[in-house]
Design a protein around this motif. Structure first.
Motif, mmCIF file in Angstrom:
data_model
loop_
_atom_site.group_PDB
_atom_site.id
_atom_site.type_symbol
_atom_site.label_atom_id
_atom_site.label_comp_id
_atom_site.label_asym_id
_atom_site.label_seq_id
_atom_site.Cartn_x
_atom_site.Cartn_y
_atom_site.Cartn_z
ATOM 1 N N ILE A 157 0.846 -1.195 0.000
ATOM 2 C CA ILE A 157 0.000 0.000 0.000
ATOM 3 C C ILE A 157 0.881 1.244 0.000
ATOM 4 O O ILE A 157 1.386 1.676 1.043
ATOM 5 N N PRO A 158 1.120 1.870 -1.150
ATOM 6 C CA PRO A 158 2.041 3.015 -1.211
ATOM 7 C C PRO A 158 1.552 4.248 -0.456
ATOM 8 O O PRO A 158 2.354 5.095 -0.076
ATOM 9 N N TYR A 159 0.235 4.343 -0.240
ATOM 10 C CA TYR A 159 -0.321 5.516 0.434
ATOM 11 C C TYR A 159 -0.622 5.221 1.910
ATOM 12 O O TYR A 159 -1.446 5.894 2.525
ATOM 13 N N LEU A 160 0.054 4.233 2.482
ATOM 14 C CA LEU A 160 -0.253 3.784 3.838
ATOM 15 C C LEU A 160 -0.180 4.916 4.856
ATOM 16 O O LEU A 160 -1.079 5.065 5.684
ATOM 17 N N ARG A 161 0.854 5.716 4.807
ATOM 18 C CA ARG A 161 1.021 6.778 5.804
ATOM 19 C C ARG A 161 -0.142 7.771 5.762
ATOM 20 O O ARG A 161 -0.700 8.136 6.807
ATOM 21 N N SER A 162 -0.514 8.182 4.577
ATOM 22 C CA SER A 162 -1.630 9.121 4.453
ATOM 23 C C SER A 162 -2.930 8.503 4.934
ATOM 24 O O SER A 162 -3.734 9.156 5.611
ATOM 25 N N TYR A 163 -3.145 7.248 4.592
ATOM 26 C CA TYR A 163 -4.370 6.571 5.033
ATOM 27 C C TYR A 163 -4.420 6.486 6.555
ATOM 28 O O TYR A 163 -5.461 6.743 7.170
ATOM 29 N N THR A 178 8.126 11.115 13.771
ATOM 30 C CA THR A 178 7.192 12.140 14.215
ATOM 31 C C THR A 178 6.354 12.645 13.043
ATOM 32 O O THR A 178 6.874 12.869 11.941
ATOM 33 N N ILE A 179 5.073 12.819 13.274
ATOM 34 C CA ILE A 179 4.173 13.311 12.241
ATOM 35 C C ILE A 179 4.329 14.830 12.136
ATOM 36 O O ILE A 179 4.117 15.558 13.102
ATOM 37 N N SER A 180 4.691 15.300 10.974
ATOM 38 C CA SER A 180 4.965 16.717 10.752
ATOM 39 C C SER A 180 3.748 17.436 10.178
ATOM 40 O O SER A 180 2.769 16.804 9.754
ATOM 41 N N ARG A 181 3.830 18.744 10.138
ATOM 42 C CA ARG A 181 2.766 19.527 9.506
ATOM 43 C C ARG A 181 2.642 19.172 8.039
ATOM 44 O O ARG A 181 1.542 19.140 7.482
ATOM 45 N N SER A 182 3.776 18.912 7.418
ATOM 46 C CA SER A 182 3.765 18.534 6.003
ATOM 47 C C SER A 182 3.016 17.213 5.804
ATOM 48 O O SER A 182 2.246 17.066 4.849
ATOM 49 N N LYS A 185 -0.698 17.939 5.954
ATOM 50 C CA LYS A 185 -1.185 18.605 4.744
ATOM 51 C C LYS A 185 -1.340 17.603 3.600
ATOM 52 O O LYS A 185 -2.331 17.608 2.870
ATOM 53 N N ILE A 186 -0.341 16.728 3.448
ATOM 54 C CA ILE A 186 -0.390 15.726 2.390
ATOM 55 C C ILE A 186 -1.563 14.776 2.605
ATOM 56 O O ILE A 186 -2.278 14.407 1.654
ATOM 57 N N LYS A 191 -6.734 12.572 1.189
ATOM 58 C CA LYS A 191 -8.093 12.212 1.594
ATOM 59 C C LYS A 191 -9.119 12.801 0.633
ATOM 60 O O LYS A 191 -10.071 12.130 0.221
ATOM 61 N N THR A 192 -8.915 14.037 0.248
ATOM 62 C CA THR A 192 -9.860 14.725 -0.635
ATOM 63 C C THR A 192 -9.912 14.088 -2.018
ATOM 64 O O THR A 192 -10.976 13.974 -2.620
ATOM 65 N N THR A 193 -8.756 13.651 -2.497
ATOM 66 C CA THR A 193 -8.677 13.158 -3.877
ATOM 67 C C THR A 193 -8.879 11.660 -4.014
ATOM 68 O O THR A 193 -8.950 11.148 -5.143
ATOM 69 N N ASN A 194 -8.962 10.935 -2.891
ATOM 70 C CA ASN A 194 -9.013 9.473 -2.985
ATOM 71 C C ASN A 194 -10.217 8.821 -2.325
ATOM 72 O O ASN A 194 -10.230 7.600 -2.161
ATOM 73 N N LYS A 195 -11.226 9.574 -1.968
ATOM 74 C CA LYS A 195 -12.406 8.971 -1.357
ATOM 75 C C LYS A 195 -13.049 7.934 -2.276
ATOM 76 O O LYS A 195 -13.376 6.820 -1.855
ATOM 77 N N ASN A 196 -13.225 8.288 -3.530
ATOM 78 C CA ASN A 196 -13.859 7.363 -4.471
ATOM 79 C C ASN A 196 -12.988 6.144 -4.729
ATOM 80 O O ASN A 196 -13.471 5.019 -4.826
ATOM 81 N N LEU A 197 -11.678 6.366 -4.826
ATOM 82 C CA LEU A 197 -10.755 5.255 -5.062
ATOM 83 C C LEU A 197 -10.838 4.251 -3.929
ATOM 84 O O LEU A 197 -10.899 3.042 -4.153
#
Length: 208
Positions: A157-163, A178-182, A185-186, A191-197
């Motif tokens: 799962i390449p998007y694991l961290r964001s998920y 540590t989870i950064s501000r960056s 933001k990512i 989340k906005t672009t991958n709900k349907n996926l």
């Protein structure tokens, strides 16, 4: 100072005392027993490191806020873990650290959801392949530290961290980073672009 501010300060002081106390008492260590069941893993007294802090007991119960079960062969829902914790810990409701790393779990044990004070959950080097398992942790509102590295989903799962950050917004550290501000933001953009996926390809409920 108004009553709300006094209440917040009081709660902060109580939490600090709990955190300080948790650092004082060592984690109960049942690691490296090559055990396939919880009962086998905890069949002996917890290990004490040479030169480390000693476990403090009162009868058959311990003053501790964490349990270490890593490097065994545990698997399944761990249904008997809550009962064991109630029996062995003097303050079971304050359990804040669970280490189940380096075992053979193919799912996040459902029993973990019962530990509402959990702040640290170490679950690296297991056999998790279904990203939906992470959602089981969403009820743990105090969870701040999580490890999942070394599970198959890390490579699959390449998007694991964001998920993970979308699913568990209260995290402060993921996979010992540590989870950064960056990062935040990512994850918001992702989340906005991958709900349907997510809902179509992984059949995971849309993240609210």
């Amino acid at each position: 100072m108004n009553s709300l501010s006094r209440l917040k300060n009081s709660l902060a002081n109580i939490q600090k005392r709990i955190d300080d106390t948790a650092e004082f008492y060592p984690t109960l260590d049942y690691s490296f027993h090559d055990a396939e069941t919880l009962e086998d893993a905890v069949s002996t007294r917890p290990r004490v490191l040479s030169g480390g802090p000693q476990v403090v007991r009162e009868g058959n119960q311990y003053y501790s806020y964490g349990i270490n079960l890593n490097h065994n062969k545990l698997h399944g829902p761990l249904e008997t873990l809550p009962k064991f914790v109630r029996e062995i810990f003097i303050n079971p409701d304050a359990l804040s650290v669970i280490d189940l790393s380096c075992n053979q779990f193919t799912e996040v044990p459902i029993a973990i959801k019962q530990f509402i004070s959990l702040t640290h959950f170490y679950f690296h080097k297991n056999l998790i392949v279904d990203i939906r398992e992470i959602r089981k942790l969403s009820t743990l509102k105090q969870l701040k530290f999580l490890t999942l590295n070394g599970n198959p989903i890390e490579d699959d799962i390449p998007y694991l961290r964001s998920y993970v950050l979308c699913t568990l917004p209260g995290l402060r550290n993921f996979n010992r980073t540590t989870i950064s501000r960056s990062d935040l933001k990512i994850s918001i953009i992702w989340k906005t672009t991958n709900k349907n996926l997510l809902s179509k390809t992984l059949k995971i409920p849309t993240i609210n």
